[in-house]
Design a protein around this motif. Sequence first.
Motif, PDB file in Angstrom:
ATOM      1  N   GLN A   1      14.391  30.558  68.416  1.00 39.35           N
ATOM      2  CA  GLN A   1      13.400  30.660  67.354  1.00 39.35           C
ATOM      3  C   GLN A   1      12.415  31.760  67.708  1.00 39.35           C
ATOM      4  O   GLN A   1      11.458  31.542  68.430  1.00 39.35           O
ATOM      5  CB  GLN A   1      12.693  29.320  67.157  1.00 39.35           C
ATOM      6  CG  GLN A   1      13.624  28.255  66.646  1.00 39.35           C
ATOM      7  CD  GLN A   1      12.872  27.036  66.143  1.00 39.35           C
ATOM      8  OE1 GLN A   1      11.700  27.086  65.840  1.00 39.35           O
ATOM      9  NE2 GLN A   1      13.581  25.932  66.047  1.00 39.35           N
ATOM     10  N   THR A   2      12.662  32.942  67.172  1.00 35.31           N
ATOM     11  CA  THR A   2      11.843  34.114  67.429  1.00 35.31           C
ATOM     12  C   THR A   2      10.927  34.352  66.242  1.00 35.31           C
ATOM     13  O   THR A   2      11.396  34.392  65.104  1.00 35.31           O
ATOM     14  CB  THR A   2      12.745  35.350  67.647  1.00 35.31           C
ATOM     15  OG1 THR A   2      13.610  35.082  68.748  1.00 35.31           O
ATOM     16  CG2 THR A   2      11.938  36.603  67.905  1.00 35.31           C
ATOM     17  N   PRO A   3       9.616  34.535  66.488  1.00 24.84           N
ATOM     18  CA  PRO A   3       8.700  34.814  65.370  1.00 24.84           C
ATOM     19  C   PRO A   3       8.615  36.303  65.062  1.00 24.84           C
ATOM     20  O   PRO A   3       8.931  37.159  65.890  1.00 24.84           O
ATOM     21  CB  PRO A   3       7.357  34.304  65.899  1.00 24.84           C
ATOM     22  CG  PRO A   3       7.448  34.506  67.378  1.00 24.84           C
ATOM     23  CD  PRO A   3       8.907  34.290  67.737  1.00 24.84           C
TER      24      PRO A   3
ATOM     25  N   CYS B   1      13.039  39.445  64.078  1.00 29.89           N
ATOM     26  CA  CYS B   1      13.913  38.302  63.834  1.00 29.89           C
ATOM     27  C   CYS B   1      14.636  38.453  62.502  1.00 29.89           C
ATOM     28  O   CYS B   1      14.365  39.359  61.729  1.00 29.89           O
ATOM     29  CB  CYS B   1      13.098  37.005  63.853  1.00 29.89           C
ATOM     30  SG  CYS B   1      11.792  36.920  62.600  1.00 29.89           S
TER      31      CYS B   1
ATOM     32  N   PHE C   1      19.278  30.833  60.273  1.00 27.12           N
ATOM     33  CA  PHE C   1      18.031  30.889  59.507  1.00 27.12           C
ATOM     34  C   PHE C   1      18.250  31.665  58.206  1.00 27.12           C
ATOM     35  O   PHE C   1      17.733  31.291  57.156  1.00 27.12           O
ATOM     36  CB  PHE C   1      16.910  31.529  60.331  1.00 27.12           C
ATOM     37  CG  PHE C   1      16.466  30.681  61.484  1.00 27.12           C
ATOM     38  CD1 PHE C   1      15.441  29.765  61.341  1.00 27.12           C
ATOM     39  CD2 PHE C   1      17.076  30.804  62.726  1.00 27.12           C
ATOM     40  CE1 PHE C   1      15.025  28.977  62.406  1.00 27.12           C
ATOM     41  CE2 PHE C   1      16.671  30.027  63.801  1.00 27.12           C
ATOM     42  CZ  PHE C   1      15.642  29.104  63.644  1.00 27.12           C
TER      43      PHE C   1
ATOM     44  N   CYS D   1      23.242  34.568  61.183  1.00 27.33           N
ATOM     45  CA  CYS D   1      22.059  33.807  61.599  1.00 27.33           C
ATOM     46  C   CYS D   1      21.898  32.530  60.765  1.00 27.33           C
ATOM     47  O   CYS D   1      21.855  32.592  59.533  1.00 27.33           O
ATOM     48  CB  CYS D   1      20.819  34.680  61.437  1.00 27.33           C
ATOM     49  SG  CYS D   1      19.268  33.801  61.694  1.00 27.33           S
TER      50      CYS D   1
ATOM     51  N   ILE E   1      10.228  32.890  61.180  1.00 26.03           N
ATOM     52  CA  ILE E   1      10.892  32.389  62.384  1.00 26.03           C
ATOM     53  C   ILE E   1      12.391  32.532  62.138  1.00 26.03           C
ATOM     54  O   ILE E   1      12.882  32.175  61.070  1.00 26.03           O
ATOM     55  CB  ILE E   1      10.556  30.897  62.646  1.00 26.03           C
ATOM     56  CG1 ILE E   1       9.061  30.689  62.805  1.00 26.03           C
ATOM     57  CG2 ILE E   1      11.340  30.366  63.829  1.00 26.03           C
ATOM     58  CD1 ILE E   1       8.472  31.173  64.102  1.00 26.03           C
ATOM     59  N   GLY E   2      13.100  33.033  63.136  1.00 24.79           N
ATOM     60  CA  GLY E   2      14.539  33.178  62.982  1.00 24.79           C
ATOM     61  C   GLY E   2      15.192  33.554  64.295  1.00 24.79           C
ATOM     62  O   GLY E   2      14.569  33.493  65.350  1.00 24.79           O
ATOM     63  N   CYS E   3      16.433  33.953  64.208  1.00 26.48           N
ATOM     64  CA  CYS E   3      17.143  34.455  65.382  1.00 26.48           C
ATOM     65  C   CYS E   3      16.585  35.833  65.722  1.00 26.48           C
ATOM     66  O   CYS E   3      16.217  36.587  64.832  1.00 26.48           O
ATOM     67  CB  CYS E   3      18.643  34.585  65.091  1.00 26.48           C
ATOM     68  SG  CYS E   3      19.445  33.025  64.696  1.00 26.48           S
ATOM     69  N   ASN E   4      16.547  36.151  66.999  1.00 21.82           N
ATOM     70  CA  ASN E   4      16.089  37.478  67.381  1.00 21.82           C
ATOM     71  C   ASN E   4      17.099  38.529  66.940  1.00 21.82           C
ATOM     72  O   ASN E   4      18.295  38.245  66.816  1.00 21.82           O
ATOM     73  CB  ASN E   4      15.865  37.562  68.890  1.00 21.82           C
ATOM     74  CG  ASN E   4      17.159  37.362  69.678  1.00 21.82           C
ATOM     75  OD1 ASN E   4      17.831  36.344  69.513  1.00 21.82           O
ATOM     76  ND2 ASN E   4      17.509  38.312  70.495  1.00 21.82           N
TER      77      ASN E   4
ATOM     78  N   GLN F   1       6.595  34.570  56.643  1.00 18.24           N
ATOM     79  CA  GLN F   1       7.701  33.675  56.339  1.00 18.24           C
ATOM     80  C   GLN F   1       7.990  33.577  54.850  1.00 18.24           C
ATOM     81  O   GLN F   1       7.145  33.877  54.009  1.00 18.24           O
ATOM     82  CB  GLN F   1       7.416  32.293  56.902  1.00 18.24           C
ATOM     83  CG  GLN F   1       6.267  31.561  56.228  1.00 18.24           C
ATOM     84  CD  GLN F   1       6.064  30.176  56.782  1.00 18.24           C
ATOM     85  OE1 GLN F   1       6.673  29.773  57.765  1.00 18.24           O
ATOM     86  NE2 GLN F   1       5.204  29.402  56.137  1.00 18.24           N
TER      87      GLN F   1
ATOM     88  N   ARG G   1      13.028  25.257  57.492  1.00 21.24           N
ATOM     89  CA  ARG G   1      13.853  25.767  58.583  1.00 21.24           C
ATOM     90  C   ARG G   1      15.147  24.956  58.591  1.00 21.24           C
ATOM     91  O   ARG G   1      15.184  23.824  58.090  1.00 21.24           O
ATOM     92  CB  ARG G   1      13.158  25.617  59.943  1.00 21.24           C
ATOM     93  CG  ARG G   1      11.795  26.262  60.064  1.00 21.24           C
ATOM     94  CD  ARG G   1      11.856  27.783  60.114  1.00 21.24           C
ATOM     95  NE  ARG G   1      10.539  28.375  60.281  1.00 21.24           N
ATOM     96  CZ  ARG G   1       9.749  28.778  59.303  1.00 21.24           C
ATOM     97  NH1 ARG G   1      10.140  28.665  58.046  1.00 21.24           N
ATOM     98  NH2 ARG G   1       8.576  29.309  59.537  1.00 21.24           N
TER      99      ARG G   1
END
Length: 184
Positions: free
Chosen positions: A3-5, A121, A51, A49, A177-180, A139, A144
Amino acid sequence: MAQTPSNMTPLGTKAPDFLLPATNFNTNFNFSECKGNKGTLVIFMCNHCPFVLHVIEEIVMIANDYRVQGIGIVAISSNDIEKYPQDGPDKMADFTLTHKIDFPYLYDESQEVAKAYDAACTPDFFLFDNQDKLVYRGQLDDSRPANAIPISGSDLRNAIDAVIYNRKIVEPQKPSIGCNIKWK
């Protein structure tokens, strides 16, 4: 699931230009060709991803709802396709067909554009006004993949509405917030 912001680039930052191939249009696009007369939404995303997959239907609905109101929409994938071949251009083209994406989905092979935008992300949303100045980075909403909050797109929709109707964007802006991004 990492969880990368978002990095929360400073508001007022001028949109970096780019020239990237669109996997769903068989041509290249720059920022000017993607921008709308009211503003422009740049989305960093990828095919795999969780997310992105969680919210892709809402992203497409937002694009369909707001392009007719003068918002330009473009998505960019910057992932390293040697390590993540499912994010390669051929798979991106398939992804656009599967999800009925009819805005440009660009491939950033060098990752220079992601670095210029300070994207972190997927999904990462950057909303620019009609002067190409950053007015929102944050966001889509509070939903999520691992929570039970329904997808509404409320944070991003409110920001886009504010751009269209010349209103102040609600603060504070929460990071996406998501995958890097999968850097080389």
